[in-house]
Design a protein around this motif. Structure first.
Motif, PDB file in Angstrom:
ATOM      1  N   VAL A  43       2.140   4.367  10.102  1.00 44.19           N
ATOM      2  CA  VAL A  43       2.183   5.211  11.306  1.00 44.19           C
ATOM      3  C   VAL A  43       1.152   4.776  12.345  1.00 44.19           C
ATOM      4  O   VAL A  43       1.349   4.952  13.547  1.00 44.19           O
ATOM      5  CB  VAL A  43       1.974   6.701  10.909  1.00 44.19           C
ATOM      6  CG1 VAL A  43       0.597   6.940  10.325  1.00 44.19           C
ATOM      7  CG2 VAL A  43       2.231   7.646  12.062  1.00 44.19           C
ATOM      8  N   LEU A  74      -5.254  -6.401   7.203  1.00 44.34           N
ATOM      9  CA  LEU A  74      -4.440  -6.143   8.385  1.00 44.34           C
ATOM     10  C   LEU A  74      -4.334  -4.626   8.535  1.00 44.34           C
ATOM     11  O   LEU A  74      -3.573  -3.973   7.816  1.00 44.34           O
ATOM     12  CB  LEU A  74      -3.066  -6.788   8.191  1.00 44.34           C
ATOM     13  CG  LEU A  74      -2.245  -7.034   9.442  1.00 44.34           C
ATOM     14  CD1 LEU A  74      -3.014  -7.850  10.465  1.00 44.34           C
ATOM     15  CD2 LEU A  74      -0.954  -7.747   9.077  1.00 44.34           C
ATOM     16  N   LEU A  90       4.183  -4.548   1.847  1.00 43.59           N
ATOM     17  CA  LEU A  90       3.292  -4.052   2.892  1.00 43.59           C
ATOM     18  C   LEU A  90       4.047  -4.031   4.217  1.00 43.59           C
ATOM     19  O   LEU A  90       4.447  -5.076   4.725  1.00 43.59           O
ATOM     20  CB  LEU A  90       2.045  -4.946   3.005  1.00 43.59           C
ATOM     21  CG  LEU A  90       1.187  -5.065   1.742  1.00 43.59           C
ATOM     22  CD1 LEU A  90       0.130  -6.161   1.901  1.00 43.59           C
ATOM     23  CD2 LEU A  90       0.530  -3.743   1.415  1.00 43.59           C
ATOM     24  N   TYR A 148       3.292 -13.014   1.012  1.00 38.35           N
ATOM     25  CA  TYR A 148       2.202 -12.134   0.560  1.00 38.35           C
ATOM     26  C   TYR A 148       2.534 -10.678   0.863  1.00 38.35           C
ATOM     27  O   TYR A 148       2.441  -9.801   0.012  1.00 38.35           O
ATOM     28  CB  TYR A 148       0.898 -12.544   1.259  1.00 38.35           C
ATOM     29  CG  TYR A 148      -0.285 -11.630   1.001  1.00 38.35           C
ATOM     30  CD1 TYR A 148      -1.256 -11.949   0.047  1.00 38.35           C
ATOM     31  CD2 TYR A 148      -0.457 -10.439   1.723  1.00 38.35           C
ATOM     32  CE1 TYR A 148      -2.344 -11.120  -0.178  1.00 38.35           C
ATOM     33  CE2 TYR A 148      -1.545  -9.597   1.500  1.00 38.35           C
ATOM     34  CZ  TYR A 148      -2.476  -9.949   0.559  1.00 38.35           C
ATOM     35  OH  TYR A 148      -3.557  -9.124   0.330  1.00 38.35           O
TER      36      TYR A 148
HETATM   37  N1  ACO Z   1      -3.868  -6.247   4.445  1.00 39.20           N
HETATM   38  C1  ACO Z   1      -3.918  -7.190   3.478  1.00 39.20           C
HETATM   39  N2  ACO Z   1      -3.696  -6.931   2.169  1.00 39.20           N
HETATM   40  C2  ACO Z   1      -3.404  -5.671   1.839  1.00 39.20           C
HETATM   41  C3  ACO Z   1      -3.330  -4.650   2.785  1.00 39.20           C
HETATM   42  C4  ACO Z   1      -3.581  -4.968   4.144  1.00 39.20           C
HETATM   43  N3  ACO Z   1      -3.538  -4.025   5.079  1.00 39.20           N
HETATM   44  N4  ACO Z   1      -3.043  -3.481   2.177  1.00 39.20           N
HETATM   45  C5  ACO Z   1      -2.923  -3.768   0.866  1.00 39.20           C
HETATM   46  N5  ACO Z   1      -3.138  -5.102   0.655  1.00 39.20           N
HETATM   47  C6  ACO Z   1      -3.047  -5.810  -0.624  1.00 39.20           C
HETATM   48  C7  ACO Z   1      -4.254  -5.544  -1.495  1.00 39.20           C
HETATM   49  O1  ACO Z   1      -5.269  -6.494  -1.269  1.00 39.20           O
HETATM   50  C8  ACO Z   1      -3.657  -5.613  -2.862  1.00 39.20           C
HETATM   51  O2  ACO Z   1      -3.465  -6.987  -3.162  1.00 39.20           O
HETATM   52  P1  ACO Z   1      -3.597  -7.510  -4.710  1.00 39.20           P
HETATM   53  O3  ACO Z   1      -2.494  -6.791  -5.437  1.00 39.20           O
HETATM   54  O4  ACO Z   1      -3.400  -8.984  -4.599  1.00 39.20           O
HETATM   55  O5  ACO Z   1      -4.962  -7.118  -5.157  1.00 39.20           O
HETATM   56  C9  ACO Z   1      -2.263  -5.007  -2.698  1.00 39.20           C
HETATM   57  O6  ACO Z   1      -1.932  -5.250  -1.321  1.00 39.20           O
HETATM   58  C10 ACO Z   1      -2.200  -3.504  -2.981  1.00 39.20           C
HETATM   59  O7  ACO Z   1      -3.174  -2.850  -2.181  1.00 39.20           O
HETATM   60  P2  ACO Z   1      -4.014  -1.582  -2.647  1.00 39.20           P
HETATM   61  O8  ACO Z   1      -5.250  -1.505  -1.821  1.00 39.20           O
HETATM   62  O9  ACO Z   1      -4.156  -1.578  -4.126  1.00 39.20           O
HETATM   63  O10 ACO Z   1      -3.019  -0.403  -2.255  1.00 39.20           O
HETATM   64  P3  ACO Z   1      -3.413   1.112  -2.085  1.00 39.20           P
HETATM   65  O11 ACO Z   1      -2.168   1.882  -2.267  1.00 39.20           O
HETATM   66  O12 ACO Z   1      -4.587   1.471  -2.938  1.00 39.20           O
HETATM   67  O13 ACO Z   1      -3.928   1.188  -0.558  1.00 39.20           O
HETATM   68  C11 ACO Z   1      -3.960   1.363   1.794  1.00 39.20           C
HETATM   69  C12 ACO Z   1      -3.151   1.603   0.509  1.00 39.20           C
HETATM   70  C13 ACO Z   1      -5.376   1.967   1.645  1.00 39.20           C
HETATM   71  C14 ACO Z   1      -3.269   2.080   2.952  1.00 39.20           C
HETATM   72  C15 ACO Z   1      -4.048  -0.158   2.055  1.00 39.20           C
HETATM   73  O14 ACO Z   1      -2.750  -0.698   2.212  1.00 39.20           O
HETATM   74  C16 ACO Z   1      -4.913  -0.505   3.273  1.00 39.20           C
HETATM   75  O15 ACO Z   1      -6.138  -0.638   3.144  1.00 39.20           O
HETATM   76  N6  ACO Z   1      -4.278  -0.659   4.484  1.00 39.20           N
HETATM   77  C17 ACO Z   1      -5.037  -0.905   5.699  1.00 39.20           C
HETATM   78  C18 ACO Z   1      -5.633   0.410   6.214  1.00 39.20           C
HETATM   79  C19 ACO Z   1      -4.600   1.319   6.804  1.00 39.20           C
HETATM   80  O16 ACO Z   1      -3.759   0.933   7.602  1.00 39.20           O
HETATM   81  N7  ACO Z   1      -4.710   2.625   6.439  1.00 39.20           N
HETATM   82  C20 ACO Z   1      -3.825   3.681   6.994  1.00 39.20           C
HETATM   83  C21 ACO Z   1      -2.920   4.214   5.936  1.00 39.20           C
HETATM   84  S1  ACO Z   1      -1.792   5.341   6.626  1.00 39.20           S
HETATM   85  C22 ACO Z   1      -2.672   6.745   6.777  1.00 39.20           C
HETATM   86  O17 ACO Z   1      -3.587   7.072   6.102  1.00 39.20           O
HETATM   87  C23 ACO Z   1      -2.251   7.608   7.835  1.00 39.20           C
END
Ligand code: ACO
Length: 427
Positions: free
Chosen positions: A362, A301, A358, A352
């Motif tokens: 921004v 997402l 989560l 979840y």
């Molecule tokens: N949708 C579904 N599941 C998610 C999401 C998501 N957007 N984000 C994290 N998760 C889950 C992961 O699969 C993981 O699950 P698990 O513990 O069962 O394996 C858990 O939540 C933790 O996620 P990580 O990827 O380990 O967290 P991390 O801190 O490394 O990543 C990130 C953060 C990259 C922002 C991630 O949440 C993501 O990919 N989000 C979507 C992309 C996004 O919106 N990026 C913009 C960030 S804000 C910015 O840069 C300005």
């Protein structure tokens, strides 16, 4: 409480100072670790590693707090304009009237870009992604402003800073105008900083530019909300490239590339594309919620989750409200906004997402505003870069003024140990 951390290993006992930040953040100072123990720390993704001490931005991801130089993001978004915030971030204090005027005048003095730069832009296909174009143009600026590379005095730094604050919006506008097939143009020095950006982006060749205060205010607020976010991926890139004394523009160009990725700034484009895809697929948000939770499905997402925020991203709250206001004022009824709100509601009630903390970040709502303002989807991350520019500059300046050493992490080598060379015919 002890102000030392003790490490015991292999019969040895080592003490390391514990440092406390002004907001009571604690850190173990391991500068002497390798010399004392022969060991390094291992922390992929730097989840536990502070790369610097900084006075610029404070954020508390658990409480959903964000402050620039001590001022809350809510206050700044409501009461300040982007140029004031840029000054605040870079120089540490809100400017008084004279300081702001001088700053703006110095920027205006530099607001033209060498005409030869147009030839470089011309060389790109129209289909080129604007982030690649912007990063290249920012790098190319070095060739036209060589004095901005070797900046050892504060004055030389200041000159580079006003130069890039002046020229970067021109590059942003040109990047979008090229994409839209519009002639490359300049702004108008009699306008405010953000108003001028709006004019440079949207002025039609055969129409007089009309001030659109709703659009300008919305843009101003979005730029403020994106202006800094401490040691994220692109900012750390700017600091680490700058630490080699490569110069401000080259450091910024690298930061733009880092921001481009969909896990960072590229998420705003990805969010809108995701919302459009959900709409085209009949608007079934439940189906996409299920995909996001399915570990065998790579779908995430977009616009949800954050490395640091484990609570509401305070910027998302402000942007959500602003999206409602801007679309309302412009009389736009965008079904995508309803899909976004539906997804948010479901996610906030879903185990979840709740368990993993989560929340919308921004980027979840920013694209909806950009779209309402007439900015093409591929330009969204460029708009993020425009907002982040003062933050990158502030962090680069801080790094240089603190005379930080070149950034050079260690590693733990896990490859082959020494082996004999095998000639080609024997392989
Ligand atoms: N949708 C579904 N599941 C998610 C999401 C998501 N957007 N984000 C994290 N998760 C889950 C992961 O699969 C993981 O699950 P698990 O513990 O069962 O394996 C858990 O939540 C933790 O996620 P990580 O990827 O380990 O967290 P991390 O801190 O490394 O990543 C990130 C953060 C990259 C922002 C991630 O949440 C993501 O990919 N989000 C979507 C992309 C996004 O919106 N990026 C913009 C960030 S804000 C910015 O840069 C300005």
């Amino acid at each position: 409480m002890s102000d030392k951390a003790i490490l015991e290993y292999g019969g040895g006992r080592y003490e390391f100072p514990v440092i406390k930040g002004t907001e009571d953040e604690l850190a173990i100072d391991i500068k002497t670790l390798r010399a004392a123990t022969g060991m390094v720390t291992l922390d992929p993704g730097y989840k536990n590693t502070g790369s610097c001490e900084s006075e610029i931005t404070f954020l508390d991801g658990e409480k959903g707090v964000l402050r620039y130089r001590g001022y809350s993001i809510e206050d700044l978004a409501e009461k300040a304009d982007f140029l004031e915030v840029a000054y605040l971030l870079i120089f540490g204090e809100l400017p008084n009237k004279e300081q702001l005027e001088k700053f703006h005048n110095d920027i205006k003095e530099e607001s033209q870009v060498d005409e030869e730069m147009k030839k470089i832009l011309d060389g790109f296909p129209k289909s080129a992604h604007p982030m690649g174009v912007l990063s290249s143009l920012t790098s190319a600026l070095v060739a036209f402003n060589p004095s901005c590379v070797d900046v050892s005095s504060e004055l030389a730094m200041y000159n580079s800073i006003v130069r890039i604050l002046a020229k970067f919006p021109v590059l942003v506008a040109w990047t979008m105008r090229k994409k839209k097939g519009l002639p490359l143009d300049y702004g108008d020095d009699s306008l405010g900083y953000v108003e001028n950006i709006h004019k440079m982006m949207f002025k039609r060749p055969n129409q007089e530019y009309k001030r659109d205060s709703i659009a300008i205010d919305a843009l101003d607020k979005l730029l403020i909300l994106h202006a800094d976010h401490e040691q994220n991926c692109s900012t750390s890139t700017v600091r680490i490239v700058g630490s080699s004394h490569a110069g401000l523009f080259a450091s910024l160009s690298a930061g733009i590339s880092a921001l481009w990725g969909p896990l960072h700034g590229g998420a705003n484009q990805a969010v809108l594309e995701m919302l459009e895809a959900i709409e085209a697929d009949g608007g079934d948000t439940k189906k996409y919620m299920a995909k996001a939770k399915d570990k065998n499905d790579p779908f995430r997402l977009m616009g949800f989750g954050h490395r640091v925020y484990k609570n509401f991203d305070p910027r998302a709250k402000i942007i959500k409200k602003s999206a409602d206001e801007v679309l309302g004022s412009l009389g736009i009824d965008d079904p995508i906004l309803d899909i976004a709100k539906g997804l948010e509601k479901e996610a906030l009630e879903d185990k979840y997402f709740v368990d993993r903390k989560l929340y919308p970040n921004v980027d979840f709502y920013s694209g909806i505003i950009y779209r309402a303002l007439g900015i093409p989807t591929e330009m969204f991350t460029v708009m993020f870069a425009l907002g982040r520019l003062p933050g990158w500059i502030a962090q680069w300046r801080e790094m240089r003024l603190r005379k930080e050493p070149i950034g050079r992490p260690r590693q733990v080598y896990i490859g082959e140990t020494l082996r004999s060379f095998v000639p080609l015919e024997k392989r």
